[in-house]
Design an enzyme around this catalytic site. Structure first.
Site, PDB file in Angstrom:
ATOM      1  N   LYS A   1       1.046  -1.289   0.053  1.00 51.29           N
ATOM      2  CA  LYS A   1      -0.025   0.060   0.000  1.00 51.29           C
ATOM      3  C   LYS A   1       0.814   1.156  -0.090  1.00 51.29           C
ATOM      4  O   LYS A   1       1.740   1.331   1.063  1.00 51.29           O
ATOM      5  CB  LYS A   1      -0.987  -0.078   1.361  1.00 51.29           C
ATOM      6  CG  LYS A   1      -1.720   1.275   1.408  1.00 51.29           C
ATOM      7  CD  LYS A   1      -2.732   1.070   2.404  1.00 51.29           C
ATOM      8  CE  LYS A   1      -3.796   2.187   2.330  1.00 51.29           C
ATOM      9  NZ  LYS A   1      -4.948   1.777   3.207  1.00 51.29           N
TER      10      LYS A   1
ATOM     11  N   ASP B   1     -16.462  -0.478   8.513  1.00 56.54           N
ATOM     12  CA  ASP B   1     -16.699  -0.396   7.238  1.00 56.54           C
ATOM     13  C   ASP B   1     -16.708  -2.000   6.685  1.00 56.54           C
ATOM     14  O   ASP B   1     -16.110  -2.017   5.342  1.00 56.54           O
ATOM     15  CB  ASP B   1     -15.713   0.398   6.394  1.00 56.54           C
ATOM     16  CG  ASP B   1     -16.305   1.134   5.028  1.00 56.54           C
ATOM     17  OD1 ASP B   1     -15.532   1.386   4.306  1.00 56.54           O
ATOM     18  OD2 ASP B   1     -17.404   0.638   4.889  1.00 56.54           O
TER      19      ASP B   1
ATOM     20  N   GLU C   1     -16.439  -5.683  -0.570  1.00 55.86           N
ATOM     21  CA  GLU C   1     -15.053  -5.200  -1.156  1.00 55.86           C
ATOM     22  C   GLU C   1     -13.788  -5.196  -0.208  1.00 55.86           C
ATOM     23  O   GLU C   1     -12.593  -5.265  -0.555  1.00 55.86           O
ATOM     24  CB  GLU C   1     -15.233  -3.689  -1.617  1.00 55.86           C
ATOM     25  CG  GLU C   1     -16.138  -3.563  -2.526  1.00 55.86           C
ATOM     26  CD  GLU C   1     -17.767  -3.418  -2.032  1.00 55.86           C
ATOM     27  OE1 GLU C   1     -17.805  -3.730  -0.922  1.00 55.86           O
ATOM     28  OE2 GLU C   1     -18.625  -2.559  -2.763  1.00 55.86           O
TER      29      GLU C   1
ATOM     30  N   ASP D   1      -8.509  -3.346   4.791  1.00 58.85           N
ATOM     31  CA  ASP D   1      -8.745  -1.930   4.570  1.00 58.85           C
ATOM     32  C   ASP D   1      -9.296  -1.524   5.981  1.00 58.85           C
ATOM     33  O   ASP D   1     -10.405  -1.091   6.261  1.00 58.85           O
ATOM     34  CB  ASP D   1     -10.125  -1.588   3.529  1.00 58.85           C
ATOM     35  CG  ASP D   1      -9.993  -0.148   3.304  1.00 58.85           C
ATOM     36  OD1 ASP D   1     -10.765   0.316   2.671  1.00 58.85           O
ATOM     37  OD2 ASP D   1      -8.967   0.440   3.723  1.00 58.85           O
TER      38      ASP D   1
ATOM     39  N   THR E   1     -20.312   2.267   4.767  1.00 58.80           N
ATOM     40  CA  THR E   1     -20.977   2.605   3.392  1.00 58.80           C
ATOM     41  C   THR E   1     -22.450   2.327   3.776  1.00 58.80           C
ATOM     42  O   THR E   1     -22.758   1.572   4.439  1.00 58.80           O
ATOM     43  CB  THR E   1     -20.438   1.317   2.647  1.00 58.80           C
ATOM     44  OG1 THR E   1     -18.846   1.798   2.603  1.00 58.80           O
ATOM     45  CG2 THR E   1     -20.708   1.387   1.091  1.00 58.80           C
TER      46      THR E   1
END
Ligand SMILES: C[C@@H](Nc1nc2c(c3cc(-c4cn[nH]c4)ccc13)C(=O)N=C/C2=C\CC1CC1)C(C)(C)C
Length: 314
Positions: free
Chosen positions: A60, A156, A160, A174, A194
């Protein structure tokens, strides 16, 4: 323009680090970079190979100027702290191996989840079979219990952020929105998440807790089995209305045990959700593991059993 700018700065930073390899510290020049795996809001995740060992990682890369300009340096450091706190302690959580920096970028060297995002599998297959959904739901429970045991909330969780490793096992990732609950606090302020996965308490009192992750977990099980969102309105506002009023229905053919489990997660009061209770309460993690939906799961061999074939469901 920004992406061009960032890729130029990345190129510069690699040249610069190559020039600085003399000091022997880990630097970008010790990796060969491959394709871009994903773009975060302030970062790019790239496939990379550590030249010395040939081992593949995900790196990252965060652009320092960008972080400073957007006042997100503390967010990046908070994410690093969450990853360090979670350590290599659980097979279902992406592990941070090293970090280093150069003049322009921060580099986080992480596990590579070589089978990518769960989201793309669900959308490609439409939905997952009950066997696959159960297997991944059990792995998420196991990883969530570990994370919550370390007083880390993700905030979150969504398909995904669920990756699949080379053996198709879950890797939760994440943690950019992850939060370490300070000295036993059980709630955190600041809004994240989200829309389709946000728990009602976040909309009503702007507070997240470990239980907010369990709400999102309910949304994920629903979506794996049915291929649809549990809460989806024509606008974000209408989605939030559905969440606050617990306005959800199951499609025909939805597994009865899964319905019961989801009903015990889509509970308005965060303290009453299955898995949110203290260890000796009726809705502890032990009670969650004991739910009939998981009756056929072997928790002891969950991470060593071969993953069931990924196939479409409903
Ligand atoms: C969700 C995330 N996407 C991803 N984050 C990571 C991946 C990753 C891998 C693939 C992939 C692999 N093969 N094919 C696709 C696709 C997306 C990925 C990985 O392997 N290892 C660590 C990661 C993240 C580490 C975490 C600290 C951030 C976003 C979109 C935010 C970049």
């Amino acid at each position: 323009q920004q992406t061009k700018e960032r890729s130029k700065s990345r190129k510069r930073s690699r040249e610069a680090s190559r020039a600085r390899s003399a000091n022997g510290r880990l630097g970008a020049q010790e990796f060969t970079f491959g394709d871009t795996l994903g773009e975060g809001s302030y970062s790019t995740v790239m496939r990379a190979r550590y030249i010395r060992t040939g081992q593949e990682y995900a790196i990252k890369i965060l652009d320092k100027n960008h972080l400073i300009r957007k006042d997100k340096m503390l967010v990046a450091l908070a994410e690093k702290n969450v990853l360090v706190k979670l350590g290599a302690g659980h097979p279902g959580i992406i592990h941070l191996h090293w970090t280093f920096q150069d003049e322009w970028s921060l580099f986080f060297v992480l596990d590579l989840a070589s089978n990518g995002e769960m989201q793309s599998r669900i959308s490609r297959l439409g939905s997952l079979s009950l066997t696959s959904s159960r297997y991944y739901a059990a792995q998420i429970v196991d990883a969530l219990e570990y994370m919550h045991g370390k007083d880390v909330i993700h905030r979150d969780l969504k398909p995904e952020n669920l990756l699949l490793d080379d053996q198709f096992r879950i890797k939760i990732t994440d943690f950019g929105t992850g939060k370490i609950l300070e000295n036993g606090a059980d709630r955190a302020k600041t809004f994240v998440g989200t829309a389709q996965y946000v728990a009602p308490e976040l909309l009503e009192s702007n507070e997240t807790s470990k239980s907010s992750d369990l709400w999102a977990f309910g949304c994920i099980i629903y979506q794996m089995i049915s291929g649809r969102f549990a809460f989806q309105g024509l606008s974000e506002y209408l989605t939030w209305q559905k969440i606050k009023s617990l306005d959800f229905t199951f499609p025909d053919g939805f597994d009865e045990d899964a319905k019961d489990l989801i009903r015990r997660l889509f509970v308005h009061d965060p303290t009453q959700r299955l898995g949110a209770g203290s260890p000796d309460s009726a809705h502890s993690y032990a009670a969650l593991r004991a739910h009939p939906f998981f009756a056929s799961v072997s928790w002891e061999t969950l991470w060593t059993d071969p993953a069931p074939l990924l196939e479409a469901g409903l």
